[in-house]
Scaffold this active site. Structure first.
Site, PDB file in Angstrom:
ATOM      1  N   LYS A 103      35.191  -8.629   4.298  1.00 31.33           N
ATOM      2  CA  LYS A 103      34.729  -7.446   5.032  1.00 31.33           C
ATOM      3  C   LYS A 103      34.613  -7.762   6.524  1.00 31.33           C
ATOM      4  O   LYS A 103      35.081  -6.993   7.368  1.00 31.33           O
ATOM      5  CB  LYS A 103      33.362  -6.975   4.513  1.00 31.33           C
ATOM      6  CG  LYS A 103      33.424  -6.498   3.077  1.00 31.33           C
ATOM      7  CD  LYS A 103      32.097  -5.950   2.628  1.00 31.33           C
ATOM      8  CE  LYS A 103      31.966  -6.002   1.122  1.00 31.33           C
ATOM      9  NZ  LYS A 103      33.147  -5.566   0.379  1.00 31.33           N
TER      10      LYS A 103
ATOM     11  N   GLY B 244      32.162  -1.431  -4.783  1.00 31.53           N
ATOM     12  CA  GLY B 244      31.913  -1.253  -6.220  1.00 31.53           C
ATOM     13  C   GLY B 244      30.778  -0.294  -6.544  1.00 31.53           C
ATOM     14  O   GLY B 244      30.870   0.479  -7.502  1.00 31.53           O
ATOM     15  N   ASN B 245      29.723  -0.312  -5.713  1.00 35.45           N
ATOM     16  CA  ASN B 245      28.563   0.532  -6.056  1.00 35.45           C
ATOM     17  C   ASN B 245      28.822   2.019  -5.829  1.00 35.45           C
ATOM     18  O   ASN B 245      28.053   2.856  -6.281  1.00 35.45           O
ATOM     19  CB  ASN B 245      27.294   0.060  -5.319  1.00 35.45           C
ATOM     20  CG  ASN B 245      27.448   0.200  -3.814  1.00 35.45           C
ATOM     21  OD1 ASN B 245      28.558   0.192  -3.302  1.00 35.45           O
ATOM     22  ND2 ASN B 245      26.338   0.334  -3.122  1.00 35.45           N
TER      23      ASN B 245
ATOM     24  N   LYS C 270      40.825  -4.928  -1.138  1.00 31.95           N
ATOM     25  CA  LYS C 270      40.689  -3.547  -0.640  1.00 31.95           C
ATOM     26  C   LYS C 270      40.184  -3.500   0.807  1.00 31.95           C
ATOM     27  O   LYS C 270      40.499  -2.561   1.542  1.00 31.95           O
ATOM     28  CB  LYS C 270      39.795  -2.710  -1.547  1.00 31.95           C
ATOM     29  CG  LYS C 270      38.324  -3.070  -1.542  1.00 31.95           C
ATOM     30  CD  LYS C 270      37.487  -1.998  -0.902  1.00 31.95           C
ATOM     31  CE  LYS C 270      36.012  -2.276  -0.888  1.00 31.95           C
ATOM     32  NZ  LYS C 270      35.447  -3.583  -1.054  1.00 31.95           N
TER      33      LYS C 270
ATOM     34  N   LYS D  55      42.227 -15.078  -7.019  1.00 34.45           N
ATOM     35  CA  LYS D  55      41.400 -13.930  -7.419  1.00 34.45           C
ATOM     36  C   LYS D  55      41.214 -13.928  -8.947  1.00 34.45           C
ATOM     37  O   LYS D  55      42.161 -13.717  -9.693  1.00 34.45           O
ATOM     38  CB  LYS D  55      42.110 -12.653  -6.955  1.00 34.45           C
ATOM     39  CG  LYS D  55      41.463 -11.389  -7.374  1.00 34.45           C
ATOM     40  CD  LYS D  55      40.588 -10.828  -6.293  1.00 34.45           C
ATOM     41  CE  LYS D  55      39.804  -9.635  -6.825  1.00 34.45           C
ATOM     42  NZ  LYS D  55      38.518  -9.471  -6.174  1.00 34.45           N
TER      43      LYS D  55
HETATM   44  P1  ADP Z   1      31.933  -4.503  -2.637  1.00 38.55           P
HETATM   45  O1  ADP Z   1      32.029  -4.103  -4.066  1.00 38.55           O
HETATM   46  O2  ADP Z   1      31.317  -3.448  -1.776  1.00 38.55           O
HETATM   47  O3  ADP Z   1      33.214  -5.071  -2.090  1.00 38.55           O
HETATM   48  P2  ADP Z   1      30.821  -7.223  -2.729  1.00 38.55           P
HETATM   49  O4  ADP Z   1      29.840  -7.554  -3.796  1.00 38.55           O
HETATM   50  O5  ADP Z   1      32.212  -7.717  -2.833  1.00 38.55           O
HETATM   51  O6  ADP Z   1      30.788  -5.630  -2.586  1.00 38.55           O
HETATM   52  O7  ADP Z   1      30.232  -7.700  -1.312  1.00 38.55           O
HETATM   53  C1  ADP Z   1      28.947  -7.290  -0.847  1.00 38.55           C
HETATM   54  C2  ADP Z   1      27.918  -8.366  -1.126  1.00 38.55           C
HETATM   55  O8  ADP Z   1      28.105  -9.493  -0.297  1.00 38.55           O
HETATM   56  C3  ADP Z   1      26.479  -7.985  -0.828  1.00 38.55           C
HETATM   57  O9  ADP Z   1      25.906  -7.232  -1.869  1.00 38.55           O
HETATM   58  C4  ADP Z   1      25.783  -9.349  -0.645  1.00 38.55           C
HETATM   59  O10 ADP Z   1      25.145  -9.749  -1.837  1.00 38.55           O
HETATM   60  C5  ADP Z   1      26.934 -10.302  -0.377  1.00 38.55           C
HETATM   61  N1  ADP Z   1      26.833 -11.112   0.841  1.00 38.55           N
HETATM   62  C6  ADP Z   1      27.354 -12.354   0.966  1.00 38.55           C
HETATM   63  N2  ADP Z   1      27.138 -12.867   2.177  1.00 38.55           N
HETATM   64  C7  ADP Z   1      26.445 -11.924   2.885  1.00 38.55           C
HETATM   65  C8  ADP Z   1      25.918 -11.872   4.213  1.00 38.55           C
HETATM   66  N3  ADP Z   1      26.077 -12.879   5.057  1.00 38.55           N
HETATM   67  N4  ADP Z   1      25.271 -10.745   4.604  1.00 38.55           N
HETATM   68  C9  ADP Z   1      25.116  -9.719   3.754  1.00 38.55           C
HETATM   69  N5  ADP Z   1      25.592  -9.710   2.470  1.00 38.55           N
HETATM   70  C10 ADP Z   1      26.248 -10.794   2.029  1.00 38.55           C
HETATM   71 MG    MG Z   2      34.200  -6.844  -2.921  1.00 36.75          MG
END
Ligand code: ADP
Ligand code: MG
Length: 313
Positions: free
Chosen positions: A275, A11-12, A213, A128
């Protein structure tokens, strides 16, 4: 030696609205072109949460104003629109960045359909959340009128939930592969791909679903026999005991360690969990394959082994 790298943008990398996106894609393009400049083949997949939300909200408002003139827009169509909206901006930003560095390379966005299985258990258990919060009355009306499913979202009210099935196959894979082989930077599988099912007659039909994604990027990386799956997100590394005093940032995880940490619940569902699961799946899909989770700005350093969390043996 140049590697074949599939990047999954979070997202960022794209921002939450058009103004933010125009700014964000310039940075994102730099990170992508950094990799192409090092001789890597780069394929870019991306999320579309805020963008598909915006499009759906606009289409729903239009339908509410003039229901006879505008039918409600299916989610698959909103996803298709988001691929064009994001692909256009990203493609131009990458093109400009290539020109600035005098790199002769083409960039294309492939409108991508991803086939899902009607029998996927996700269709029986939509998880979702999408769109805005609604009242109980409004939810009941939409459940009756349109067969939507609503669920309580983190105590903040009711939100529509849709299935998030696994990607089974990528329809435009041959086109994507040809473009990569021709040396192009390819943007594909935006928003996890436009979800379709194959009907009994063998036709493709859009479905009300959202494919994650991270899983779609993993599928794409496997099908393209990539060397690397790079998931770019809002954190430089993955942590165990995330957000607690015991928090520990990881430089690497073996597949076995990743499985253990997943089982111990270190990764939040819907954010870090998909992820790590996608990274693990890719790392185990073939010899010499590994995945990396890091920040957008750290993509180049991460691939050189300087930062990020690497998943693989
Ligand atoms: P994207 O838009 O890149 O898919 P998400 O917000 O869905 O991003 O996922 C990334 C986020 O997951 C990070 O910003 C963090 O806050 C969170 N997160 C949850 N668990 C963990 C973890 N164990 N280690 C690192 N980040 C984590
Ligand atoms: Mg995400």
């Amino acid at each position: 030696m140049g590697k074949r790298i599939v990047i999954a943008l979070g997202g960022n990398a794209l921002g939450n609205n058009y103004q933010e996106q125009r700014e964000a894609v310039r940075n994102t393009a730099k990170a992508i072109v950094d990799l192409a400049a090092e001789g890597h083949e780069v394929i870019v997949a991306h999320g579309n949460g805020p963008q598909v939300g915006m499009i759906q909200k606009a289409m729903t408002a239009l339908h509410k104003q003039e229901p006879d003139k505008y039918t409600l827009c299916p989610l698959s169509i909103c996803c298709a629109m988001s691929q064009g909206y994001i692909g256009h901006d990203l493609q131009i930003a990458i093109r400009d960045e290539l020109a600035r560095r005098e790199i002769a390379k083409e960039v294309s966005t492939v409108l991508t359909h991803v086939v899902v299985d009607r029998a996927d258990p996700a269709f029986q258990n939509p998880t979702k959340p999408i769109g805005t919060y609604v009242s109980r009355e409004e939810a009941d009306r939409l459940i009756a009128e349109r067969g939507f499913t609503y669920a309580e979202d983190a105590g903040r009210g009711l939100r529509r939930v849709v299935p998030s099935p696994q990607p089974a196959s990528i329809v435009e894979l041959p086109a994507i592969r040809d473009l990569v082989q021709a040396g192009q930077i390819v943007i594909a599988c935006g928003g996890g791909g436009i979800p379709v099912v194959r009907t009994e007659e063998g036709n493709l039909e859009g479905v009300e679903a959202i494919i994650d994604k991270d899983f779609a990027s993993c599928r794409l990386a496997q099908e393209l026999e990539a060397d690397f799956l790079v998931i770019l997100t809002a954190v430089e590394k993955v942590a165990i005991h995330f957000g607690t005093p015991q928090e520990k940032w990881l430089d690497s995880m073996t597949p076995d360690e990743a499985r253990t940490y997943i089982a111990e619940g270190h990764f939040a569902p819907g954010s870090m969990l998909p992820k790590v699961e996608a990274a693990l799946q890719f790392a185990e899909s073939g010899q010499g394959r590994s995945a990396l989770i890091t920040l957008l700005e750290k993509a180049k350093d991460g691939i050189q082994g300087k930062t990020g969390t690497r998943i693989g043996s």
